[in-house]
Write an enzyme that holds these catalytic residues in place. Structure first.
Site, PDB file in Angstrom:
ATOM      1  N   GLU A 285       1.115  -1.493  -0.045  1.00 54.04           N
ATOM      2  CA  GLU A 285       0.109   0.000   0.289  1.00 54.04           C
ATOM      3  C   GLU A 285       0.981   1.273   0.089  1.00 54.04           C
ATOM      4  OE1 GLU A 285      -4.338  -0.304   2.144  1.00 54.04           O
ATOM      5  OE2 GLU A 285      -2.904   1.654   3.299  1.00 54.04           O
ATOM      6  N   GLU A 288       1.936   1.829  -3.319  1.00 51.64           N
ATOM      7  CA  GLU A 288       1.138   2.435  -4.079  1.00 51.64           C
ATOM      8  C   GLU A 288       0.938   3.733  -3.984  1.00 51.64           C
ATOM      9  OE1 GLU A 288      -2.256   0.462  -3.406  1.00 51.64           O
ATOM     10  OE2 GLU A 288      -3.292   1.030  -5.049  1.00 51.64           O
ATOM     11  N   CYS A 311      -7.669  -1.985   4.147  1.00 50.87           N
ATOM     12  CA  CYS A 311      -7.820  -3.153   4.903  1.00 50.87           C
ATOM     13  C   CYS A 311      -9.614  -3.531   5.687  1.00 50.87           C
ATOM     14  CB  CYS A 311      -7.279  -2.508   5.920  1.00 50.87           C
ATOM     15  SG  CYS A 311      -5.495  -1.651   5.844  1.00 50.87           S
ATOM     16  N   SER A 331      -6.820   2.147  -2.195  1.00 55.45           N
ATOM     17  CA  SER A 331      -6.237   0.996  -3.063  1.00 55.45           C
ATOM     18  C   SER A 331      -5.863   0.099  -3.402  1.00 55.45           C
ATOM     19  CB  SER A 331      -5.170   0.154  -1.544  1.00 55.45           C
ATOM     20  OG  SER A 331      -4.487  -0.362  -1.342  1.00 55.45           O
ATOM     21  N   LYS A 370     -14.546  -9.786   8.464  1.00 54.95           N
ATOM     22  CA  LYS A 370     -13.956 -10.048   7.724  1.00 54.95           C
ATOM     23  C   LYS A 370     -13.712 -12.281   7.254  1.00 54.95           C
ATOM     24  CE  LYS A 370     -10.005  -7.812   8.491  1.00 54.95           C
ATOM     25  NZ  LYS A 370      -9.475  -7.574   7.843  1.00 54.95           N
ATOM     26  N   GLU A 373     -15.328 -11.405   4.187  1.00 54.51           N
ATOM     27  CA  GLU A 373     -15.017 -10.976   3.227  1.00 54.51           C
ATOM     28  C   GLU A 373     -14.019 -12.145   3.195  1.00 54.51           C
ATOM     29  OE1 GLU A 373     -11.428  -8.187   2.978  1.00 54.51           O
ATOM     30  OE2 GLU A 373     -10.721  -9.438   4.923  1.00 54.51           O
ATOM     31  N   GLU A 378     -13.689 -14.345  -4.686  1.00 55.73           N
ATOM     32  CA  GLU A 378     -12.016 -13.497  -5.572  1.00 55.73           C
ATOM     33  C   GLU A 378     -10.735 -13.858  -4.737  1.00 55.73           C
ATOM     34  OE1 GLU A 378     -15.062 -11.146  -4.419  1.00 55.73           O
ATOM     35  OE2 GLU A 378     -14.294 -10.217  -4.263  1.00 55.73           O
ATOM     36  N   CYS A 516     -10.134  -1.364  14.978  1.00 54.75           N
ATOM     37  CA  CYS A 516     -10.536  -2.851  14.591  1.00 54.75           C
ATOM     38  C   CYS A 516     -10.959  -3.251  16.439  1.00 54.75           C
ATOM     39  CB  CYS A 516      -9.272  -3.539  14.416  1.00 54.75           C
ATOM     40  SG  CYS A 516      -9.388  -3.123  12.635  1.00 54.75           S
TER      41      CYS A 516
END
Lengths: 587, 158
Positions: A285, A288, A311, A331, A370, A373, A378, A516
């Site tokens: 990141e 990037e 994230c 990102s 999560k 996710e 993908e 978090c």
């Protein structure tokens, strides 16, 4: 004195204008029981629906009883909180709530944490003499992250306030009327078909078992019991500063070492650290960010700026469904959880010389999104997910208890190598402001090619919902934005959509209040937001105590690049560690 | 002939023009839903999503209001929607018996539409005409002090 004077149970108290009777009572140390009420002061959330009527009090000169949570304190008010009338009403009200509430407390997910159970116990309800209409029979709604069991809903509307006013997601609303009234997504659709981001903040505030996480603990036990599988675990930074609460430790207690020992005793073949993957995230990141900035400064137009951190899976879901016009600016780096999974099932599986299908990757996360996710298509190869199972901090605590481990008796151990090696930059991912601070620590040294004069970016820390700071990269001024809580993120995103007037170069977003550490899978805070602040202090303490505090100095990460990935943003790194986003049109 | 339940572009345009003509849409959800039901005859998901977007509200919120008021419907109604008031005053003056008579006469349950699309049957809460209890609405026409004997006659008017 501009304060208002009221008398509660014969005691005088002064409160500022705008206070409620309940505020005055708290100041006096008088505990009026409440149920629907929830005041999360630091996130500016007050649930004041006054729908349960448990907190009623007698106000002199007023005919009916007043809900103390929503009745403003007026000068000269005389209040009684414990008269016969109050006690009788409170009891009746509680019996009424219980009369159409399921009585399966023994098998309820909220057993032991239930605020209705606590209330009934406190009031001493032994019989319910009210038999009303048959209660509503809503079907349970299962998603990979959240289970809605609306028969248990008591219509306190906390979830709705959280979803609509704090997170501004708008997935939930009160629907229908009378006995059928319930909180639901549009058209009673399953959550997965709605704008729900799976942040789990509704679960975090639900007083009963109506909203709970989809518990995957038993699947973990089954995987551990399978001799054909190698089972490894990664633990997110925010878990180690909250897990102790489940075992009676003070909020903010750091129990990393004991937690690692417990995981080893549970039977994981290797105990790794998501912090390692957080350091890896920074390499990607940060590179990037510098890449996009470099192109921008070289005069290239249409560079997608500001770069947004990616994230947080709830945040990603939010952008995909609510700001589809901006999906090219986050990102492309995967989250640390998914980077870990991708690296574990390629690089690490190669080291072990096993097929990825024989490696089970378990995550312990402070987060319910999560789970969602890890389930995204993908993030799998030929149907085999990079991360197989995700359990929350609460679920890990239950697992530790189930396998008869007394965590207080354990010695400390270290995370295993190589995927357990981390820096202070990795651990601060758990707190609002931490990801961008970690990124800047690395980006500064890569860009300026000199060591940072001061590692701590104090100006990025704090609990304010939206923060902005200027960071000096040896003459290059970077404007950094930070938001935690999706409502705050929405405000910042709206600003970007309207032309980015504050000229932000990079923005960090975490969906949950505090980051978090305040995630939907953390031990219940029951409305005490000071707990989240103590977890935050603990996160920065761990960082402070780490010998290495910059991601690019993580030896294990460097070795991964040397032996496997090449450079950050290399072709291979791109394949493994980056993703793409797509517009989600949902109700 | 059944009512036209097609969700045509023309209907959406009409609704959009109505919304755009409002000086402010704040607090106007119910008025907009009322108009939309007038245009479409019912409020299917597509229409609710459209309204949510136009009024910058969540779809859940719009659905919350639609599901709360018995006046609003997500199912297409008959050409002549019959609604029997089941408010307190009408109820104690025999609304339930009147309802039973309609059920028997039309051969449908409450919330259903006849096969030919001519009639639909609904119950609603107080319409504010308690002096006329029990009250039956057919479309916008109000029938007061309705008895079981009146039911056949009312139906034959359509």
């Amino acid at each position: 004195m501009s304060d208002i004077r009221i008398v509660i149970d014969g005691k005088e108290v002064f409160v500022p204008k705008g206070s409620t009777i309940l505020d005055g009572a708290k100041k006096l140390g008088i505990t009026i029981p409440t149920l629907c009420h929830l005041d999360l002061h630091d996130t500016k959330m007050v649930n004041q629906t006054a729908s349960c009527r448990v907190c009623v009090v007698e106000v002199e000169g007023r005919g009916n009883l007043a809900p103390s949570c929503a009745t403003p304190a007026l000068d000269g008010m005389v209040v009684r909180t414990n008269t016969m009338r109050v006690l009788e009403t409170r009891k009746t009200v509680t019996e009424l709530i219980l009369s159409d509430h399921p009585k399966d407390c023994l098998t309820c997910s909220q057993s032991g944490e239930c605020e209705l159970q606590d209330l009934a116990e406190m009031i001493g309800i032994r019989d319910i003499n009210i038999t009303g209409n048959e209660m509503s029979t809503y079907k349970k709604d299962y998603s990979t992250s959240i289970i809605r069991d609306m028969d248990k809903c008591i219509m306190c509307r906390r979830c709705e306030t959280m979803c609509n006013n704090v997170q501004e997601v708008g997935a939930l609303s009160g629907i229908n009327r009378g006995f059928n009234a319930v909180v639901s997504p549009a058209f009673e659709l399953p959550l997965t078909e709605t704008v729900c981001t799976h942040c789990g903040q509704c679960v975090a505030v639900c007083p009963v078992g109506a909203l709970s996480e989809n518990d995957h603990t038993w699947k973990v036990v089954e995987a551990l019991a399978n001799p054909e599988k190698t089972v490894i675990v990664q633990v997110a930074p925010a878990v180690r500063v909250a897990l102790g609460e489940e075992f009676g430790h003070a909020p903010g207690t750091i129990i990393t070492g004991k937690m690692v020992t417990a995981l080893k005793q549970i039977g994981f073949d290797q105990v790794f650290d998501t912090d390692f993957a957080a350091d890896l995230t920074i390499m990607e990141e940060g590179t990037e960010l510098l890449g996009r900035l470099g192109r921008f400064l070289a005069g290239e137009k249409d560079v997608p700026l500001p770069i947004l951190t990616s994230c947080c899976p709830a945040w990603v879901n939010f952008v995909e469904s609510q700001f589809p016009d901006l999906i090219d600016i986050p990102s492309s780096a995967k989250s640390p959880q998914q980077m870990f999974g991708a690296v574990a099932k390629s690089y690490y599986a190669d080291i072990l010389k096993i097929d990825r299908k024989d490696l089970v990757v378990v995550s312990v996360m402070p987060c319910l999104a999560k789970k969602y996710e890890a389930d995204r298509v993908e993030f799998s190869v030929d149907g085999n997910p990079d991360v197989d199972l995700v359990i929350s901090t609460r679920e890990l605590a239950h697992l530790i208890e189930q396998v008869n481990i007394d965590i207080d008796e354990l010695e400390d151990s270290e995370f295993d190598k190589p995927l357990g090696v981390s820096t202070g930059a990795g651990v601060i991912f758990g707190s609002t402001g931490g990801v961008i601070e970690a990124a800047l620590r690395t980006a500064y040294e890569v860009h300026v090619k000199k060591p940072l004069p001061k590692i701590d970016f104090e100006q990025l820390r704090g609990f304010e919902g939206v923060r902005a700071a200027e960071v000096d990269f040896d003459g290059l001024k970077l404007n950094i934005g930070i938001a935690h809580g999706l409502g705050n993120a929405k405000a910042l995103l709206t600003e970007i959509r309207n032309g980015n007037p504050r000229n932000f170069h990079a923005i960090e977003v975490m969906a949950c209040p505090g980051g978090c550490i305040g995630g939907g899978g953390q031990p219940y805070h029951h409305g005490d937001s000071s707990i989240i602040k103590k977890r935050m202090d603990a996160i920065y303490q761990i960082d402070q105590d780490m010998p290495i505090r910059k991601s690019h100095e993580n030896e294990a990460v460097m070795e991964l690049y040397d032996k496997y990935l090449g450079e950050p943003m290399s072709h291979k790194a791109h394949d493994l560690l980056h993703t793409h986003y797509s517009q989600k049109d949902k109700a | 002939m059944a009512v036209n339940t097609e969700l045509t572009v023309e209907k959406f345009n009409e609704l959009e023009q109505y919304i755009d003509s409002m000086p402010s849409t704040k607090g106007e959800l119910i008025r907009v839903l009322h108009k939309a039901q007038g245009i479409f005859g019912f409020l299917p998901q597509e229409v609710q999503k459209f309204i949510a977007k136009k009024l910058d509200l969540s779809t859940a919120k719009v659905f919350g209001v639609v599901s709360f008021y018995s006046y609003f419907t997500m199912e297409p109604k008959g050409e002549n929607p019959i609604a029997i008031c089941m408010g307190t005053a009408c109820y104690v003056r025999g609304a339930e018996k009147v309802q039973d008579a309609f059920i028997k006469e039309l051969g449908i349950k409450v919330g259903e539409t006849t096969a030919d699309g001519k009639f639909s049957l609904d119950a609603l809460r107080c319409v504010g005409a308690c002096g006329l209890a029990p009250v039956v609405l057919v479309g916008e026409k109000v029938y007061g002090r309705v008895t079981v004997e009146d039911v056949k006659k009312i139906i034959s008017n359509y």
